[in-house]
Write an enzyme that holds these catalytic residues in place. Structure first.
Site, PDB file in Angstrom:
ATOM      1  N   SER A 133     -13.052   3.908   5.095  1.00 38.75           N
ATOM      2  CA  SER A 133     -13.376   3.463   6.301  1.00 38.75           C
ATOM      3  C   SER A 133     -14.652   4.118   6.621  1.00 38.75           C
ATOM      4  CB  SER A 133     -12.404   3.453   7.539  1.00 38.75           C
ATOM      5  OG  SER A 133     -11.379   2.522   7.527  1.00 38.75           O
TER       6      SER A 133
ATOM      7  N   ASP B  71       0.916  -1.216  -0.043  1.00 35.90           N
ATOM      8  CA  ASP B  71      -0.082   0.195   0.019  1.00 35.90           C
ATOM      9  C   ASP B  71       0.869   1.339   0.080  1.00 35.90           C
ATOM     10  OD1 ASP B  71      -2.478   1.423   0.034  1.00 35.90           O
ATOM     11  OD2 ASP B  71      -2.496   1.332   2.410  1.00 35.90           O
TER      12      ASP B  71
ATOM     13  N   ASP C   6      -8.404   0.411   6.551  1.00 38.59           N
ATOM     14  CA  ASP C   6      -7.371   0.500   7.643  1.00 38.59           C
ATOM     15  C   ASP C   6      -7.967   0.885   9.215  1.00 38.59           C
ATOM     16  OD1 ASP C   6      -5.182   0.188   9.343  1.00 38.59           O
ATOM     17  OD2 ASP C   6      -3.676   1.378   8.068  1.00 38.59           O
ATOM     18  N   THR C   7      -8.475   2.178   9.153  1.00 31.72           N
ATOM     19  CA  THR C   7      -9.181   2.844  10.125  1.00 31.72           C
ATOM     20  C   THR C   7     -10.186   2.036  10.967  1.00 31.72           C
ATOM     21  OG1 THR C   7      -8.451   5.190   9.161  1.00 31.72           O
ATOM     22  CG2 THR C   7     -10.051   5.131  11.008  1.00 31.72           C
TER      23      THR C   7
ATOM     24  N   GLY D 275      -7.807   7.924   7.694  1.00 32.13           N
ATOM     25  CA  GLY D 275      -7.960   8.215   8.954  1.00 32.13           C
ATOM     26  C   GLY D 275      -9.367   8.419   9.413  1.00 32.13           C
TER      27      GLY D 275
HETATM   28  P1  13P Z   1      -8.907   4.373   5.892  1.00 34.74           P
HETATM   29  O1  13P Z   1      -8.087   5.225   6.831  1.00 34.74           O
HETATM   30  O2  13P Z   1     -10.159   5.145   5.648  1.00 34.74           O
HETATM   31  O3  13P Z   1      -9.044   3.061   6.689  1.00 34.74           O
HETATM   32  O4  13P Z   1      -8.252   4.213   4.386  1.00 34.74           O
HETATM   33  C1  13P Z   1      -7.035   3.184   4.320  1.00 34.74           C
HETATM   34  C2  13P Z   1      -6.406   3.381   3.175  1.00 34.74           C
HETATM   35  O5  13P Z   1      -6.598   4.026   2.181  1.00 34.74           O
HETATM   36  C3  13P Z   1      -5.143   2.627   3.125  1.00 34.74           C
HETATM   37  O6  13P Z   1      -4.681   2.626   1.520  1.00 34.74           O
HETATM   38  O1  G3H Z   2      -2.886   4.530   3.867  1.00 30.06           O
HETATM   39  C1  G3H Z   2      -2.534   4.352   5.020  1.00 30.06           C
HETATM   40  C2  G3H Z   2      -2.788   3.253   5.766  1.00 30.06           C
HETATM   41  O2  G3H Z   2      -3.796   3.584   6.716  1.00 30.06           O
HETATM   42  C3  G3H Z   2      -1.450   2.882   6.332  1.00 30.06           C
HETATM   43  O3  G3H Z   2      -0.949   3.869   7.384  1.00 30.06           O
HETATM   44  O4  G3H Z   2       1.284   4.295   7.008  1.00 30.06           O
HETATM   45  O5  G3H Z   2       0.005   4.334   9.206  1.00 30.06           O
HETATM   46  O6  G3H Z   2       0.886   2.106   8.390  1.00 30.06           O
HETATM   47  P1  G3H Z   2       0.276   3.649   7.907  1.00 30.06           P
HETATM   48 ZN    ZN Z   3      -4.660   4.684   1.051  1.00 30.98          ZN
END
Ligand code: 13P
Ligand code: G3H
Ligand code: ZN
Length: 313
Positions: A219, A90, A261-262, A187
């Site tokens: 998210s 990612d 992720d969030t 986030g």
């Molecule tokens: P969120 O912060 O909305 O979960 O997005 C995660 C994301 O885009 C990771 O690439």
């Molecule tokens: O896109 C971002 C993801 O939420 C990953 O975040 O760089 O804190 O692991 P991170």
């Molecule tokens: Zn992202």
């Protein structure tokens, strides 16, 4: 089911059948186990993703070791489930980390040069596509910037994807998936006022490119989870995510990969706080983690149902 060599296999099916596959970020074994258990129970194809930070964290600062261990963990666990599992890098910005992921055996990498001017983004993306395609894995790139949409029209145009640029970019780079900025952001604090996404723009990008599109910053930031975390002392006032109907509309318009992720982080933190508060003398980490990861698994399952990927494995 064996680990999927290229994420393209998973997303081409999603694109043909009109659903989206969740790409869930993980940083450790327990999150990965929760995501794969959810996928197995939902019979859903799944993408698991590490950020550059996650690779460093898993490798205790050593990127080659982190990428290798991430692949080993995912491959070992993928063999024990009956659904296809792909591992994705990612937001790859550092050439060395992208190369480490490719060498380690990731199923796809994202080259995120969206902070660079269009021509440079295109050049960087093309370079990574040539390398990744030579070893049979897929590449994702991003156009526009991931920020909430401001009211100001000039600002908006500079932040969001330009559908004409998307057409040229995809043709010139042969990138496999594209993340168009349409108003989401990363986030727990995505929108100051009401949630707004530019669906018209998304529709044009799909028409102009025809490839699987990716929604970052997707998210939902469930309010019950925010309230639970707050109840046990978290400071999360104003936390707000993407509503379910907007995610569904985005899928209808051509989004086939949704990054989350969030939602996992917030679920983890909310239940961690609750378990700590309710078990003040517990010092066995396993007894603390176990109930928390049941909740993380549940939120992943919920997302898979919303994305339409349940039952598609
Ligand atoms: P969120 O912060 O909305 O979960 O997005 C995660 C994301 O885009 C990771 O690439
Ligand atoms: O896109 C971002 C993801 O939420 C990953 O975040 O760089 O804190 O692991 P991170
Ligand atoms: Zn992202």
């Amino acid at each position: 089911m064996p680990y999927v060599r290229s994420t393209k296999e998973i997303l081409e099916k999603a694109s043909k059948e009109g659903y989206a596959v969740g790409a869930f970020n993980f940083n450790n074994l327990e999150f990965l186990q929760a995501i794969l258990a959810a996928a197995e129970e939902e019979k859903a194809p799944v993408i698991v993703a590490t950020s550059e930070g996650a690779i460093k964290y898993i490798g205790r600062g050593n990127i080659e070791a982190g990428a290798k261990l991430a692949v080993e963990m995912v491959k070992t666990l993928a063999e024990k489930v009956s659904v296809p599992v792909a591992l994705h890098l990612d937001h790859g910005r550092d050439f060395n980390i992208i190369m480490a992921a490719i060498r380690a055996g990731y199923s796809s990498v994202m080259i995120d040069a969206s902070h660079l001017p269009f021509e440079e983004n295109l050049k960087e993306t093309k370079r990574i596509v040539e390398i990744a395609h030579a070893v049979g894995i897929a590449v994702e790139a991003e156009l526009g910037k991931l920020k909430g949409i401001e009211d100001n029209v000039v600002e908006r145009e500079s932040v969001l994807v330009d559908p004409e640029e998307a057409r040229v970019f995809v043709k010139e780079t042969s990138v496999d998936f594209l993340a168009p900025a349409i108003g989401t952001s990363h986030g727990a604090f995505k929108f100051k006022g009401e949630p707004v996404l530019d669906f018209e723009r998304l529709k044009k990008v799909k028409e102009n490119t025809g490839i699987p599109l990716v929604l970052h910053g997707a998210s939902m930031v469930p309010q019950d989870m925010v309230e639970l975390a707050k109840q046990y002392g978290a400071e999360l006032s104003g936390a707000k995510g993407v509503p379910e109907d907007m995610l569904k509309k985005a899928i209808e318009l051509g989004i086939n990969k949704i990054n989350i992720d969030t939602d996992l982080r917030i679920t983890f933190v909310a239940y961690m706080r609750k378990v700590f508060a309710e078990n003040k003398s517990e010092i066995d980490p396993r007894k603390i983690f176990d109930p928390v990861f049941v909740k993380v698994k549940e939120i992943v399952k919920e997302r898979m149902r919303i994305f339409g990927s349940s039952g598609k494995a």
